[in-house]
Design an enzyme around this catalytic site. Structure first.
Site, short mmCIF file in Angstrom:
data_model
loop_
_atom_site.label_atom_id
_atom_site.label_comp_id
_atom_site.label_asym_id
_atom_site.label_seq_id
_atom_site.Cartn_x
_atom_site.Cartn_y
_atom_site.Cartn_z
CG ASP A 54 -0.35 -0.19 2.44
OD1 ASP A 54 0.74 -0.44 2.58
OD2 ASP A 54 -1.11 -0.31 3.38
C1 LAN Z 1 3.47 -0.83 10.25
C2 LAN Z 1 3.47 0.73 9.75
C3 LAN Z 1 2.90 0.96 8.32
C4 LAN Z 1 1.70 -0.15 8.19
C5 LAN Z 1 0.76 0.42 6.81
C6 LAN Z 1 1.45 0.85 5.58
C7 LAN Z 1 0.12 1.37 7.22
C8 LAN Z 1 -0.12 -0.91 6.54
O1 LAN Z 1 -1.36 -0.49 5.73
C9 LAN Z 1 0.31 -2.33 6.28
C10 LAN Z 1 1.37 -2.64 7.61
C11 LAN Z 1 2.50 -1.57 7.94
C12 LAN Z 1 3.53 -1.40 7.19
C13 LAN Z 1 2.84 -1.66 9.48
C14 LAN Z 1 2.67 -3.20 9.94
C15 LAN Z 1 3.30 -3.29 11.28
C16 LAN Z 1 4.32 -2.58 11.82
C17 LAN Z 1 5.67 -2.55 11.00
C18 LAN Z 1 3.82 -1.16 11.59
C19 LAN Z 1 2.55 -0.67 12.20
C20 LAN Z 1 4.78 -0.19 12.06
C21 LAN Z 1 5.25 -0.81 13.32
C22 LAN Z 1 4.77 -2.39 13.27
C23 LAN Z 1 5.69 -3.35 13.54
C24 LAN Z 1 5.22 -4.88 13.79
C25 LAN Z 1 6.07 -3.01 15.12
C26 LAN Z 1 7.05 -3.84 15.93
C27 LAN Z 1 6.51 -4.90 16.64
C28 LAN Z 1 6.60 -6.22 16.66
C29 LAN Z 1 5.49 -7.09 17.08
C30 LAN Z 1 7.46 -6.75 15.76
#
Ligand code: LAN
Length: 724
Positions: free
Chosen positions: A454
């Site tokens: 996305d």
């Molecule tokens: C994110 C940030 C961006 C987010 C979007 C692009 C908004 C979404 O549409 C797809 C998933 C994604 C890329 C996403 C996945 C999970 C993330 C990476 C996070 C929320 C930012 C932090 C999170 C990550 C897993 C945090 C670390 C913690 C763990 C449990 C490993």
């Protein structure tokens, strides 16, 4: 200042430096730097109150017309843009990231090299987010948990807060009252073991051996799992494999007494508590299959140790390290996220030593994650949300139609979109289980580089709407690069479901969820197809095809059709769509309806679109807006906010959803717009209300720019649509 807030005297002035999206906060001596508007804005206290109280006399429009209000909102927001073209913001929220970093800095000795200004701001952050009951939550708005409390308590102690500090006394009382640290979920136990504050036999085993399985091996080969899950468990498995444990010292000995009671450490029933998780923390209780598996693995651990059978283990450790080093090198030592960042760093410390270039490169890139704001210094959920915010901001700004007044801002935004596109694949993709990256947009910076479906969609749309402006140079992001981004999206489309997951294809069955070891989070094992990811790709492909009809024409058409079908399958009975990456149904429904709108479906010609609108309308609050609670994400049903007030961000998503499929109920839309105008502040800004992002159903994350971007977008769309 809030009661209980720790005031730290600081003769320093903080400077935010940006460079190609990289954001670094540096403390300088007073007089060495004059703070910019942006820095002052970030460091000024925001309301951020989940239960906001609004002064009724301020709940009136501050400007003479909707157009004027939009213009003022844009003027304010554009003052926050950084020199390299992105909008910087606070990407904090989770309360388990900073402790992880502090533990690793402490174990590796790097903490002693940190300037005092950082240490005091980190401590300030931790103590600022202590709950009234003395505990800490999984995230800043969450109820106290054993995980949040233990991690933040230990981190505060390592940062120098004395055990008898009243806040620390309260935190310990919370732990004692709620059954103590043996109820920690696996990740908490893992961290305590690395600090020599728990015995490894208390942790559900995390063996590195599964990484040796051949790629075809079903379910258990981690290469098939969601990338975040697999890389976190990769470095955890390395540390677990070598049982990386810090040497005991005076502070740690004292911490053992503080956590378990004086002299009680050696009599703890470790093994029995291996799989025990306190109900406060247990969002995703483990399955019977998982518990049987852990017993088998625990026996395996016992046998290895007892009979000194380290041949396979050593091989597995070496292999895990190879994967860790590849992830480090391909992300410029930023790593995909904040959890594997710090555990990779710890792994490299043990494997290569503190003087190795690999370790030093890690230390340099710690600062990319540190963000200072009014509540102190935190470790962010990513190395920022630069591209994501800039892509949305560009689309919102263009939507207002007021573009001639914001030429410099849009030129800079275009520059950021240009420099952040990923231009190459990583090496050795199959071996390291990586998908193509060339042409994708990342969430944050090009240096980070992991491709996301996305983000690619929103990046492409931002590029296209900006290129529609006659003064934007189309050759900068040329047609070939646009096509490459389309290639990425097409390659990430899942034929089986018709939808898009986040970073990669959905590689295996959801059955692996039965062995999800992290009680804290739900649905983390595979990359599931999501409404939002799919919608961004669908709208981007449609927008692209309008401008470049000949490129991969048939495929795009087929995939977009299937994508729309996928969205239909995701619609809930009530009519809304669940949003997995922000709060919640307002967000998901906006995404789904925006795809419908782009595809030509609307309230009049499509039942599903109409149900979506009716769903949103049924959730409108008496004040005219929408205000969803994050409990919607946790419980999977729409939850209104307990205080009954709308939020500007939820309201904007609902309005955007309704308008994108031409909902004919103009009065409903007018009332929502009125709420936005009433909430707007006199300087053009909007108030920071409850947290709006989420991941893995249970953990919230801040998107501080959303409070500007989405009201601007909704107001802009309203102006375009109704010309008033
Ligand atoms: C994110 C940030 C961006 C987010 C979007 C692009 C908004 C979404 O549409 C797809 C998933 C994604 C890329 C996403 C996945 C999970 C993330 C990476 C996070 C929320 C930012 C932090 C999170 C990550 C897993 C945090 C670390 C913690 C763990 C449990 C490993």
């Amino acid at each position: 200042m809030e009661p209980g807030l720790v005031d730290v005297e600081e003769p320093v002035v903080w400077k935010l430096e940006v460079n190609n999206g990289r954001q670094i906060w540096t403390p300088l001596k007073e007089g060495e730097h004059k703070q910019t508007f942006l820095e002052q804005h970030i460091l000024t206290k925001k309301s951020n109150d989940p239960n906001p109280k609004y002064d009724p006399s301020e709940q009136v429009p501050k400007f003479s017309s909707t157009k004027q209000a939009t213009q003022e909102a844009v003027n304010f927001f554009n003052k926050l843009q950084t020199e390299d073209g992105h909008w910087a913001g606070d990407y904090g929220g989770p309360m388990f990231l900073l402790p992880g970093l502090i533990f690793v800095l402490y174990i590796t000795g790097v903490l002693t090299t940190f300037k005092k200004a950082y240490i005091s701001q980190m401590l300030r952050y931790i103590l600022n987010h202590q709950n009234e009951d003395g505990g800490y939550g999984l995230h800043i708005e969450g109820h106290s948990t054993i995980f949040g409390t233990t991690l933040n308590y230990v981190a505060a102690r390592l940062l120098g807060a004395p055990a008898d500090l009243p806040q620390n006394v309260k935190a310990r009382q919370f732990l004692t009252k709620n059954g103590g640290v043996l109820g920690l979920p696996q990740w908490g136990k893992f961290y305590l073991c690395t600090l020599n504050l728990m015995d490894w036999t208390c942790v559900d085993p995390i063996p590195p051996e599964p990484w040796l399985l051949p790629n075809w091996f079903p379910l258990l080969q981690p290469g098939k799992w969601w990338c975040h899950c697999r890389v976190v468990y990769l470095s955890m498995s390395y540390i677990y494999g070598i049982k990386g444990t810090m040497k005991l010292n005076f502070l740690l000995t004292s911490l053992r007494d503080e956590l378990y009671g004086a002299g009680m450490y050696h009599s703890q029933p470790w093994r029995i508590n291996m799989s025990y998780v306190n109900p406060l923390d247990n969002y995703n209780p483990s399955s019977l299959i998982f518990r049987i598996l852990t017993i088998i693995l625990a026996i395996y651990e016992y046998v290895i140790k007892k009979f000194n059978l380290y041949f396979l283990r050593n091989k597995a450790n070496e292999n895990a390290l190879d994967h860790i080093l590849h992830e480090d090198a391909t992300t410029n030592h930023i790593c995909i996220g904040p959890v594997n960042k710090v555990i990779n760093m710890l792994s490299v410390y043990y494997a290569k030593g503190p003087d190795s270039p690999e370790f030093k490169s890690h230390v340099e890139r710690i600062y990319d994650y540190l963000w200072l704001s009014d509540d102190g210094m935190k470790m962010q959920g990513y190395n920022g949300s630069q591209l994501w915010d800039t892509a949305f901001a560009s689309q919102a700004l263009v939507e207002t139609g007021l573009t001639s007044s914001m030429k410099p801002a849009l030129l800079k935004a275009y520059h950021y979109v240009d420099i952040s596109q990923v231009r190459e694949d990583v090496d050795n993709m199959p071996k390291y289980h990586r998908h193509i990256s060339k042409g994708a947009w990342p969430f944050s910076t090009r240096d980070h580089g992991w491709p996301i479906s996305d983000c690619t969609g929103e990046g492409l749309k931002a590029a296209l709407v900006l290129q529609d402006l006659e003064w934007i140079n189309r050759d900068t992001i040329n047609q070939q690069r646009l096509c490459e981004s389309v290639d990425v999206m097409l390659s990430m489309w899942n034929e089986s479901s018709g939808g898009w997951a986040s970073y990669e294809l959905t590689r295996t069955s959801a059955l692996v969820e039965y062995i999800n070891p992290a009680a804290l989070f739900g649905e983390i094992m595979i990359d599931y197809p999501h409404t939002e990811c799919s919608s961004s790709c669908i709208t981007a492909l449609i927008m692209f095809q309008k401008r470049y009809p000949n490129y991969r024409q048939k495929e795009i058409k087929k995939i977009v059709d299937a994508g729309i079908k996928f969205l239909r399958t995701k619609q809930m009975k009530e009519g809304g769509w669940y949003g997995g990456w922000a709060v919640c149904f307002c967000y998901g429904t906006w995404f789904a309806l925006s795809s419908y709108g782009a595809y030509g479906l609307n309230y009049e010609n499509d039942v599903s679109a109409r149900n979506g609108c009716d769903f949103l309308k049924s959730k409108q609050l008496p004040d005219g807006g929408w205000g969803e609670s994050y409990m919607s994400n946790v419980t999977h049903t729409y939850v209104q906010p307990s205080h009954g007030n709308s939020h500007v961000v939820s309201t904007s998503w609902a309005l955007l959803g309704l308008m994108s499929v031409d909902c004919p109920d103009k009065e409903c839309i007018d009332r929502g717009i009125k709420l936005l105008l009433n909430r707007q502040l006199r300087n053009g800004d909007f108030p920071q209300e409850s947290i709006s992002g989420v991941f893995n159903h249970s953990c919230m994350i801040s998107y501080s720019n959303y409070r500007n971007i989405f009201p601007i977008w909704a107001l802009g769309m309203y102006l375009q649509k109704y010309k008033e």
